[in-house]
Design a protein around this motif. Structure first.
Motif, PDB file in Angstrom:
ATOM      1  N   PHE A  75       5.281  13.171   6.095  1.00  0.00           N
ATOM      2  CA  PHE A  75       5.294  13.374   4.639  1.00  0.00           C
ATOM      3  C   PHE A  75       4.477  12.277   3.955  1.00  0.00           C
ATOM      4  CE2 PHE A  75       9.364  14.946   6.369  1.00  0.00           C
ATOM      5  CZ  PHE A  75       9.240  16.295   6.056  1.00  0.00           C
ATOM      6  N   PRO A  76       3.155  12.342   4.055  1.00  0.00           N
ATOM      7  CA  PRO A  76       2.319  11.248   3.544  1.00  0.00           C
ATOM      8  C   PRO A  76       2.413  11.014   2.041  1.00  0.00           C
ATOM      9  CG  PRO A  76       0.973  13.148   4.177  1.00  0.00           C
ATOM     10  CD  PRO A  76       2.361  13.414   4.685  1.00  0.00           C
ATOM     11  N   LEU A  77       2.588  12.071   1.254  1.00  0.00           N
ATOM     12  CA  LEU A  77       2.689  11.884  -0.196  1.00  0.00           C
ATOM     13  C   LEU A  77       3.854  10.974  -0.546  1.00  0.00           C
ATOM     14  CD1 LEU A  77       1.962  12.610  -3.146  1.00  0.00           C
ATOM     15  CD2 LEU A  77       3.494  14.581  -2.926  1.00  0.00           C
ATOM     16  N   SER A  78       4.965  11.137   0.152  1.00  0.00           N
ATOM     17  CA  SER A  78       6.190  10.423  -0.188  1.00  0.00           C
ATOM     18  C   SER A  78       6.286   9.045   0.461  1.00  0.00           C
ATOM     19  CB  SER A  78       7.408  11.254   0.240  1.00  0.00           C
ATOM     20  OG  SER A  78       7.369  12.547  -0.315  1.00  0.00           O
ATOM     21  N   SER A  79       5.385   8.734   1.376  1.00  0.00           N
ATOM     22  CA  SER A  79       5.583   7.542   2.201  1.00  0.00           C
ATOM     23  C   SER A  79       4.573   6.439   1.953  1.00  0.00           C
ATOM     24  CB  SER A  79       5.545   7.935   3.682  1.00  0.00           C
ATOM     25  OG  SER A  79       4.272   8.470   4.031  1.00  0.00           O
ATOM     26  N   VAL A  80       3.831   6.514   0.856  1.00  0.00           N
ATOM     27  CA  VAL A  80       2.864   5.455   0.562  1.00  0.00           C
ATOM     28  C   VAL A  80       3.615   4.125   0.436  1.00  0.00           C
ATOM     29  CG1 VAL A  80       1.155   4.600  -1.075  1.00  0.00           C
ATOM     30  CG2 VAL A  80       1.296   7.050  -0.583  1.00  0.00           C
ATOM     31  N   GLY A  81       3.117   3.117   1.124  1.00  0.00           N
ATOM     32  CA  GLY A  81       3.796   1.822   1.163  1.00  0.00           C
ATOM     33  C   GLY A  81       4.414   1.538   2.511  1.00  0.00           C
ATOM     34  N   ILE A  82       4.553   2.570   3.337  1.00  0.00           N
ATOM     35  CA  ILE A  82       5.045   2.405   4.706  1.00  0.00           C
ATOM     36  C   ILE A  82       3.830   2.228   5.620  1.00  0.00           C
ATOM     37  CG2 ILE A  82       6.263   3.500   6.621  1.00  0.00           C
ATOM     38  CD1 ILE A  82       7.992   4.967   4.609  1.00  0.00           C
TER      39      ILE A  82
ATOM     40  N   TYR B  12      -1.208  11.046  -4.943  1.00  0.00           N
ATOM     41  CA  TYR B  12      -1.289  10.278  -3.694  1.00  0.00           C
ATOM     42  C   TYR B  12      -2.214   9.077  -3.863  1.00  0.00           C
ATOM     43  CZ  TYR B  12      -2.256   9.406   1.293  1.00  0.00           C
ATOM     44  OH  TYR B  12      -2.393   8.838   2.533  1.00  0.00           O
ATOM     45  N   ILE B  13      -3.378   9.301  -4.440  1.00  0.00           N
ATOM     46  CA  ILE B  13      -4.338   8.217  -4.655  1.00  0.00           C
ATOM     47  C   ILE B  13      -3.759   7.172  -5.606  1.00  0.00           C
ATOM     48  CG2 ILE B  13      -6.629   7.653  -5.538  1.00  0.00           C
ATOM     49  CD1 ILE B  13      -6.513   9.175  -2.812  1.00  0.00           C
ATOM     50  N   ASP B  14      -3.110   7.616  -6.672  1.00  0.00           N
ATOM     51  CA  ASP B  14      -2.508   6.681  -7.630  1.00  0.00           C
ATOM     52  C   ASP B  14      -1.428   5.823  -6.973  1.00  0.00           C
ATOM     53  OD1 ASP B  14      -4.163   7.607  -9.584  1.00  0.00           O
ATOM     54  OD2 ASP B  14      -2.631   8.754 -10.668  1.00  0.00           O
ATOM     55  N   ARG B  15      -0.653   6.428  -6.080  1.00  0.00           N
ATOM     56  CA  ARG B  15       0.381   5.659  -5.385  1.00  0.00           C
ATOM     57  C   ARG B  15      -0.234   4.620  -4.450  1.00  0.00           C
ATOM     58  NH1 ARG B  15       5.033  10.242  -3.858  1.00  0.00           N
ATOM     59  NH2 ARG B  15       5.797  10.495  -6.001  1.00  0.00           N
ATOM     60  N   ILE B  16      -1.314   4.986  -3.790  1.00  0.00           N
ATOM     61  CA  ILE B  16      -1.997   4.033  -2.915  1.00  0.00           C
ATOM     62  C   ILE B  16      -2.487   2.832  -3.721  1.00  0.00           C
ATOM     63  CG2 ILE B  16      -4.067   3.678  -1.501  1.00  0.00           C
ATOM     64  CD1 ILE B  16      -3.722   6.572  -0.525  1.00  0.00           C
ATOM     65  N   ILE B  17      -3.037   3.097  -4.892  1.00  0.00           N
ATOM     66  CA  ILE B  17      -3.532   2.017  -5.748  1.00  0.00           C
ATOM     67  C   ILE B  17      -2.379   1.166  -6.260  1.00  0.00           C
ATOM     68  CG2 ILE B  17      -4.684   1.521  -7.937  1.00  0.00           C
ATOM     69  CD1 ILE B  17      -6.420   4.029  -7.416  1.00  0.00           C
ATOM     70  N   ALA B  18      -1.318   1.807  -6.731  1.00  0.00           N
ATOM     71  CA  ALA B  18      -0.186   1.070  -7.283  1.00  0.00           C
ATOM     72  C   ALA B  18       0.478   0.177  -6.241  1.00  0.00           C
ATOM     73  CB  ALA B  18       0.835   2.044  -7.870  1.00  0.00           C
ATOM     74  N   ARG B  19       0.563   0.667  -5.000  1.00  0.00           N
ATOM     75  CA  ARG B  19       1.246  -0.086  -3.940  1.00  0.00           C
ATOM     76  C   ARG B  19       0.270  -0.837  -3.039  1.00  0.00           C
ATOM     77  NH1 ARG B  19       5.530   4.836  -2.524  1.00  0.00           N
ATOM     78  NH2 ARG B  19       6.258   5.057  -4.683  1.00  0.00           N
ATOM     79  N   GLN B  20      -1.028  -0.699  -3.325  1.00  0.00           N
ATOM     80  CA  GLN B  20      -2.082  -1.371  -2.566  1.00  0.00           C
ATOM     81  C   GLN B  20      -1.876  -1.191  -1.057  1.00  0.00           C
ATOM     82  OE1 GLN B  20      -4.234  -4.735  -4.006  1.00  0.00           O
ATOM     83  NE2 GLN B  20      -2.681  -5.177  -5.537  1.00  0.00           N
ATOM     84  N   ASP B  21      -1.691   0.051  -0.681  1.00  0.00           N
ATOM     85  CA  ASP B  21      -1.486   0.390   0.725  1.00  0.00           C
ATOM     86  C   ASP B  21      -2.853   0.533   1.397  1.00  0.00           C
ATOM     87  OD1 ASP B  21      -0.797   1.391   3.188  1.00  0.00           O
ATOM     88  OD2 ASP B  21       0.656   2.836   2.430  1.00  0.00           O
ATOM     89  N   ALA B  22      -3.399  -0.600   1.839  1.00  0.00           N
ATOM     90  CA  ALA B  22      -4.758  -0.621   2.373  1.00  0.00           C
ATOM     91  C   ALA B  22      -4.892   0.170   3.665  1.00  0.00           C
ATOM     92  CB  ALA B  22      -5.201  -2.069   2.595  1.00  0.00           C
ATOM     93  N   LEU B  23      -3.814   0.330   4.415  1.00  0.00           N
ATOM     94  CA  LEU B  23      -3.899   1.073   5.669  1.00  0.00           C
ATOM     95  C   LEU B  23      -4.263   2.537   5.441  1.00  0.00           C
ATOM     96  CD1 LEU B  23      -0.882  -0.366   7.697  1.00  0.00           C
ATOM     97  CD2 LEU B  23      -3.310  -0.773   8.082  1.00  0.00           C
TER      98      LEU B  23
ATOM     99  N   THR C 194      -9.820   9.492   1.746  1.00  0.00           N
ATOM    100  CA  THR C 194      -8.919   8.704   0.906  1.00  0.00           C
ATOM    101  C   THR C 194      -9.634   7.479   0.362  1.00  0.00           C
ATOM    102  OG1 THR C 194      -7.014   9.428   2.215  1.00  0.00           O
ATOM    103  CG2 THR C 194      -6.725   7.485   0.841  1.00  0.00           C
ATOM    104  N   ALA C 195     -10.379   6.796   1.213  1.00  0.00           N
ATOM    105  CA  ALA C 195     -11.108   5.604   0.780  1.00  0.00           C
ATOM    106  C   ALA C 195     -12.100   5.952  -0.328  1.00  0.00           C
ATOM    107  CB  ALA C 195     -11.828   4.979   1.968  1.00  0.00           C
TER     108      ALA C 195
END
Length: 230
Positions: free
Chosen positions: A143-150, A171-182, A189-190
């Protein structure tokens, strides 16, 4: 007499405050009409928060949301009940909700599963080798949408997510907010993160900006000759 919690009580607390009560008993079904009304309101609120109002084709799926809530509750049980064996924890984590077959199902599941990163952090704070950590990471991949930050060891399948503009933007906004670089290991995505950040990457998300700069650094096509004089 065992202390019990209904699905409506659990989700209402989760949705309103993020603070939930967990017992050793399974969630009770409770009043189905009350539960469905609660889920519908929460789904609509989540749709209204989508970036740019991109909520086309999103319909609440109560069955998908309910399955996700039950799963999250069982994970919460595994977190607080340290008397559980590793086998019991592994069985709880393995009983994941089904893969979503539509954007509406995905977003319905996200009403509960968006809390997985917090549970993962709490489990890790106890022990990195806890089977609950591994189990949540397996769900995170599903469930990638829900797991940003893991922190994921492998790239998740994003095909279904990319098919809906609103959920992809979320999804992109969550990556930015949580700075999930992985998550930037995935090229699409990048690119989307780089486009969203634009010229403000270093000020808005320095960790992501560093990873993006590294990924876009030109490779040397031929050896460079350096003249080093003593």
């Amino acid at each position: 007499m065992p202390v019990t919690v209904s699905i409506a009580e659990f989700f209402s607390s989760l949705h309103v405050s993020g603070q939930v009560g967990v017992t050793r008993e399974a969630l009770l079904p409770g009043d189905s009409e009350q539960t469905q009304a609660l889920l519908s309101r929460a789904f609509q609120d989540a749709c209204d928060d989508l970036p740019g109002g991109l909520k086309a084709d999103l319909e609440c799926c109560h069955a998908a949301a309910t399955a996700a809530i039950h799963y999250l509750y069982r994970v919460c049980q595994a977190l607080v009940d340290r008397a559980m064996s590793e086998e019991q924890v592994a069985a709880i984590c393995a009983a994941m909700p089904p893969l979503p077959t539509s954007p509406g199902e995905m977003f319905s599941q996200d009403l509960a599963l968006r809390h997985l990163p917090e549970l993962w952090s709490m489990a890790r704070s106890m022990s990195d080798s806890d089977p609950l950590v591994t189990g949540i990471e397996q769900a995170a991949l599903r469930f990638p949408l829900s797991s940003v930050g893991i922190a994921l060891k492998n790239s998740p399948d994003l095909l279904s997510l990319r098919r809906h503009d609103g959920l992809w933007r979320l999804y992109i906004d969550r990556i930015i907010a949580r700075q999930d670089a992985l998550r930037l290991e995935d090229a699409s995505t990048a690119l989307a993160v780089a486009d969203a950040l634009g010229e403000h990457a270093h000020s808005l998300a320095p960790k992501l900006a560093a990873r993006l700069a590294l990924a876009s650094a030109p490779a040397l096509s031929a050896p460079s000759i350096l003249s080093l004089h003593p």
